[in-house]
Design an enzyme around this catalytic site. Structure first.
Site, mmCIF file in Angstrom:
data_model
loop_
_atom_site.group_PDB
_atom_site.id
_atom_site.type_symbol
_atom_site.label_atom_id
_atom_site.label_comp_id
_atom_site.label_asym_id
_atom_site.label_seq_id
_atom_site.Cartn_x
_atom_site.Cartn_y
_atom_site.Cartn_z
ATOM 1 N N ARG A 240 0.877 3.841 -3.205
ATOM 2 C CA ARG A 240 0.239 5.126 -2.912
ATOM 3 C C ARG A 240 1.269 6.237 -2.685
ATOM 4 N NH1 ARG A 240 -5.442 4.200 0.141
ATOM 5 N NH2 ARG A 240 -5.729 1.985 -0.271
ATOM 6 N N GLU B 74 -11.769 0.820 -10.467
ATOM 7 C CA GLU B 74 -11.280 -0.162 -11.446
ATOM 8 C C GLU B 74 -12.018 -0.110 -12.785
ATOM 9 O OE1 GLU B 74 -9.668 -1.036 -7.671
ATOM 10 O OE2 GLU B 74 -11.796 -0.936 -8.217
ATOM 11 N N GLU C 14 0.819 -1.209 0.000
ATOM 12 C CA GLU C 14 0.000 0.000 0.000
ATOM 13 C C GLU C 14 0.857 1.264 0.000
ATOM 14 O OE1 GLU C 14 -3.057 0.159 -0.524
ATOM 15 O OE2 GLU C 14 -3.960 -1.740 0.064
ATOM 16 N N ASP D 246 -5.189 -9.952 -8.267
ATOM 17 C CA ASP D 246 -5.429 -9.088 -9.420
ATOM 18 C C ASP D 246 -4.187 -8.479 -10.053
ATOM 19 O OD1 ASP D 246 -5.070 -7.611 -7.115
ATOM 20 O OD2 ASP D 246 -6.835 -6.348 -7.370
#
Length: 599
Positions: A231, A501, A227, A359
């Site tokens: 980010r 998405e 993360e 994913d």
């Protein structure tokens, strides 16, 4: 993590001269006689002790008494603090002798943690001069009413964040408060490049000032490697490339250096959690494994950091993970969603999915290949194999209207579970991007089918907002049942987190095809956000997309709402399809554009 050296295997030499007083009182001749009566090994030990004492004295003399030494070479990165002198002394006084037997005796030397050379073969050698400072790009702001509406949504969000959550991670727009996750001002850093692209110069300037004055990484607090990489590191690097402002590179280098302990595992597969202050790392608290997608979705950022800094260690550590996963056995190119950082092996019998925890592994196979100028063939080959495996095992159709979706495989028998996360909707854009760059043309057809289904997950809901998870009917309808639904939503999965998405995919489809239908679909979704998620101080995730009267607001505005959702909407409504050149830029998993290199 920064693991201490294996001190238990180190050998130490203990020197004990029992009669030093008598030795000192002897005549010069007797002293020399006694000296030459010593063995060569004993004399060498005494030499070593004398030299060591001299070193101790040298190190303990205040630095200002040693004269002034000018350093004519300045690096382009933040100055790294030297280790305290006593720690350096401890390192120098430990004598390792691999050729002699014996243990460490009763003493134990505690060192500052450091990388294990046999585990992490990366160093600070230059890979060449850093890339030249980028030329700042110029953006002029919205050019049509749809873009202006998106900018207004950003400013409404920013106003609430600035008033009630400034410097904190996320805004809670209903309670007018904030939520802290890592204590890194996620919303500010995540939104930097969005503001820059939207031409919001005043807001960008105040965010830049906060980054320069208040963004630090020295607090002892665990953060998630994945993360924080996508980010914060991604946001800083992207903004550096767009603006040319070195402050963002300096912060990115400091952060990247503090994330490096995650890679100090025996397998090279990184731990999931890192303490930026103590520079230590460990597995997640909930179990021994890391998410496959997390450890394979950091390579774009670490590679870019190496290219702009000239420091090879970042790219080497991250690329080693991809190379390791490349060697692992897969199921027709498909990977389980958990991997163990210590063993480097996939967790047996774990689910195979393009949704959560799986994913972006597939996303970064393609994007790494593109980032490196299409030069690393195994990345392209692994991606192609995975899509082939997807078509073979995961592609399913609803019984009624033949909507295509990607199922999950669970258990030892790889049973099909007709469930698809909203996260899977990223894949349409990735497939289109691959086909546009010369991969198989049937990937585009697969993309179009998936986009059609993802749109339906929005359109069939009363709020016109998609749920987090949808289930699909694949059984033939009963005779006479003309009303069987293609998809349904369980109560626990009915929330919408303002996710990006599908809008990301619509952006790619619009940019690559010019089909305005994709713009119109995005506008419908944006209007639904405006109607059902907008509140007085921002936008909130909701708990129920199945009812317009009871949406159950959840009082949370995630940073990706500003970083991805609104950015992709803004780019989707770019009628020129040229604001971001997809031949020169690749977007990371958090919507931060990074440059494409030639190699």
């Amino acid at each position: 993590m920064y693991a201490p050296k294996d001190l238990a295997n180190a050998d130490y030499i203990s020197l004990n001269i029992n009669d030093t007083a008598a030795f000192a009182r002897g005549s010069p001749q007797s002293l020399w006689r006694q000296w030459y009566q010593l063995s060569r090994f004993q004399r060498n030990i005494i030499y070593f002790v004398v030299i060591t004492v001299c070193l101790v004295v040298f190190y303990l003399v205040p630095s200002d008494s040693k004269g002034s030494v000018s350093n004519s070479t300045e690096t382009s990165h933040p100055k790294q603090h030297d280790a305290p002198k006593w720690e350096k002394l401890i390192e120098e006084l430990v004598v390792e002798n691999a050729d002699q037997g014996g243990g460490a005796g009763g003493g134990e030397v505690i060192e500052e943690p450091e990388f294990q050379p046999e585990v992490n073969q990366v160093d600070d050698d230059q890979i060449g001069p850093p890339q030249r400072k980028p030329i700042a790009m110029t953006f002029t702001g919205p050019s049509n009413q749809r873009q202006k509406a998106v900018v207004d949504a950003f400013l409404h969000s920013w106003k609430g964040y600035k008033r009630f959550a400034w410097g904190h991670d996320n805004l809670k727009p209903i309670s007018a408060s904030y939520q802290e996750w890592f204590g890194l001002g996620l919303t500010i850093v995540d939104a930097l490049d969005t503001m820059y692209i939207m031409g919001l110069n005043s807001e960008f300037a105040e965010a830049r000032a906060w980054v320069e004055e208040s963004l630090t990484f020295g607090v002892s607090r665990d953060v998630n490697l994945f993360e924080v990489t996508i980010r914060v590191l991604g946001g800083l690097l992207s903004t550096y490339h767009l603006s040319g402002d070195k402050i963002f590179l300096d912060k990115a280098f400091d952060l990247g250096d503090r994330l490096m302990p995650a890679f100090s595992t025996k397998s090279g597969v990184p731990y999931s959690d890192v303490n930026l202050g103590t520079r230590t790392a460990h597995s997640p608290k909930w179990g021994p494994d890391s998410s496959t997608s997390e450890v394979t979705t950091i390579q774009l950022e670490f590679r870019d950091l190496s290219r702009v800094s000239g420091q090879s260690k970042f790219e080497e550590a991250a690329a080693k993970v991809s190379e390791h996963v490349h060697q692992l056995k897969k199921f027709d190119g498909l990977v389980p969603i958990f991997i163990n950082a210590n063993t480097g092996a996939f967790r047996e019998l774990s689910t195979i999915s393009f949704g959560a925890r799986g994913d972006s592994y597939y996303e970064y196979l393609l994007k790494q290949w593109l980032q490196t100028g299409k030069t690393i063939d195994y990345l392209r080959d692994d991606y192609n194999t995975a899509i082939w495996g997807t078509q073979k095992h995961l592609v399913k159709y609803t019984a009624a209207n033949k909507y295509m979706f990607l199922a999950e495989l669970v258990g030892s028998n790889k049973d099909v579970k007709p469930k698809m996360d909203h996260l899977v909707c990223f894949l349409g854009g990735t497939l289109a991007l691959g086909a546009h760059n010369g991969l198989q043309s049937d990937h585009m057809k697969l993309a179009e089918e998936l986009v059609r289904t993802c749109y339906q997950t929005y359109a069939v809901q009363p709020t016109f907002l998609a749920p987090e998870i949808s289930y699909f009917n694949i059984q033939k309808p009963l005779e006479g049942d003309a009303n069987q639904l293609d998809m349904y939503v369980k109560a626990n999965d009915a929330h919408n987190l303002l996710r990006p998405e599908f809008l990301e995919t619509l952006f790619y489809m619009w940019y690559l095809t010019g089909n305005k239908t994709y713009q119109d679909w995005g506008w419908e979704i944006f209007q639904a956000f405006e109607k059902y998620t907008k509140v007085e101080h921002g936008y909130t995730s909701i708990g129920n997309v199945r009812s317009t009267q009871n949406t159950r607001p959840r009082d949370m505005m995630e940073s990706f709402w500003l970083s991805e959702t609104l950015k992709y909407l803004y780019l989707l409504f770019d009628d020129t399809r040229q604001l971001i050149d997809l031949k020169k830029w690749i977007f990371n998993s958090e919507g931060h554009p990074l440059p494409i290199y030639d190699s």
